[in-house]
Write an enzyme that holds these catalytic residues in place. Structure first.
Site, mmCIF file in Angstrom:
data_model
loop_
_atom_site.group_PDB
_atom_site.id
_atom_site.type_symbol
_atom_site.label_atom_id
_atom_site.label_comp_id
_atom_site.label_asym_id
_atom_site.label_seq_id
_atom_site.Cartn_x
_atom_site.Cartn_y
_atom_site.Cartn_z
ATOM 1 N N ARG A 88 59.099 17.494 26.255
ATOM 2 C CA ARG A 88 57.863 16.738 26.501
ATOM 3 C C ARG A 88 57.813 16.096 27.874
ATOM 4 N NH1 ARG A 88 55.615 13.853 21.062
ATOM 5 N NH2 ARG A 88 55.406 15.781 19.917
ATOM 6 N N ARG A 127 43.241 15.307 10.285
ATOM 7 C CA ARG A 127 44.389 15.894 9.583
ATOM 8 C C ARG A 127 45.054 14.932 8.611
ATOM 9 N NH1 ARG A 127 48.435 17.041 14.679
ATOM 10 N NH2 ARG A 127 48.954 14.879 15.132
ATOM 11 N N ARG A 142 47.594 8.544 23.232
ATOM 12 C CA ARG A 142 48.580 9.633 23.149
ATOM 13 C C ARG A 142 48.217 10.776 24.091
ATOM 14 N NH1 ARG A 142 48.549 10.796 16.993
ATOM 15 N NH2 ARG A 142 49.730 12.651 17.562
#
Length: 184
Positions: A88, A127, A142
């Site tokens: 990441r 989700r 984020r």
């Protein structure tokens, strides 16, 4: 075959990794799954990670790299793997490159799923994982962290000629077929 599935939160990495795992019979290593299991089991790492994620931040590189290296040392990854959510940061990517070199291994493909931000926000909010950071404001934080800290990983692998951009819009199967075409 060693594959990195890359993209912002909500791009469909986990969904596609599971399909690739079934298609090519190689295991998926999801740092998110490892973290979620640690959080659920309330391990020391899990409690540390939960606090970090609840603030919409990324887990420190050293913690993630150690976790991934430890996991990849298991026999089940000897014939290949799909990395989902790692690396990441450029520091993680460089550490992973070193890991590959030290273990006489290579990365075969870096698949980058491209999805517009509005769609990412919609997917994450729908989700229903019940994460503390699944609010529109936290999701946007984020995505901002992703752009700042994670997107440079794409440049790192582009310099190595490993990146394959795949359109992440459409049905799960349409996206999967694009990925399979890229891997052939």
């Amino acid at each position: 075959m060693n594959i990195i599935l890359f993209g912002p939160p909500g791009a469909g990495k986990g969904t596609q990794a599971k399909k690739l795992q079934d298609e090519f019979n190689i295991p998926q290593l999801s740092t998110g799954d490892i973290f979620r299991a640690a959080i659920k089991n309330e391990t020391p790492l899990g409690l540390k990670v939960k606090s970090i994620l609840d603030n919409g931040e990324l887990v420190p590189d050293e913690t993630v790299v150690d976790l991934v290296a430890d996991e990849l040392s298991k026999e089940k990854y000897d014939d290949g793997y799909i990395l989902d959510g790692f690396p990441r940061t450029v520091a993680q990517a460089e550490a992973f490159d070193e890991y590959l070199k030290d273990n006489d291994d290579t990365l075969d493909a870096f698949i980058s799923l491209s999805v517009p931000e509005e769609e990412l926000v919609k997917r994450i909010l729908s989700r229903g994982e019940g994460r503390a950071d699944d609010t529109e404001e936290k999701v946007k934080t984020r995505l901002k962290v992703y752009r700042k800290e994670t997107k440079p990983v794409l440049d790192h692998y582009q310099k190595q000629g490993k990146v394959h951009e795949v359109n992440g819009l459409g049905t799960i199967d349409e996206i999967f077929n694009r990925i399979k075409s890229t891997l052939k």
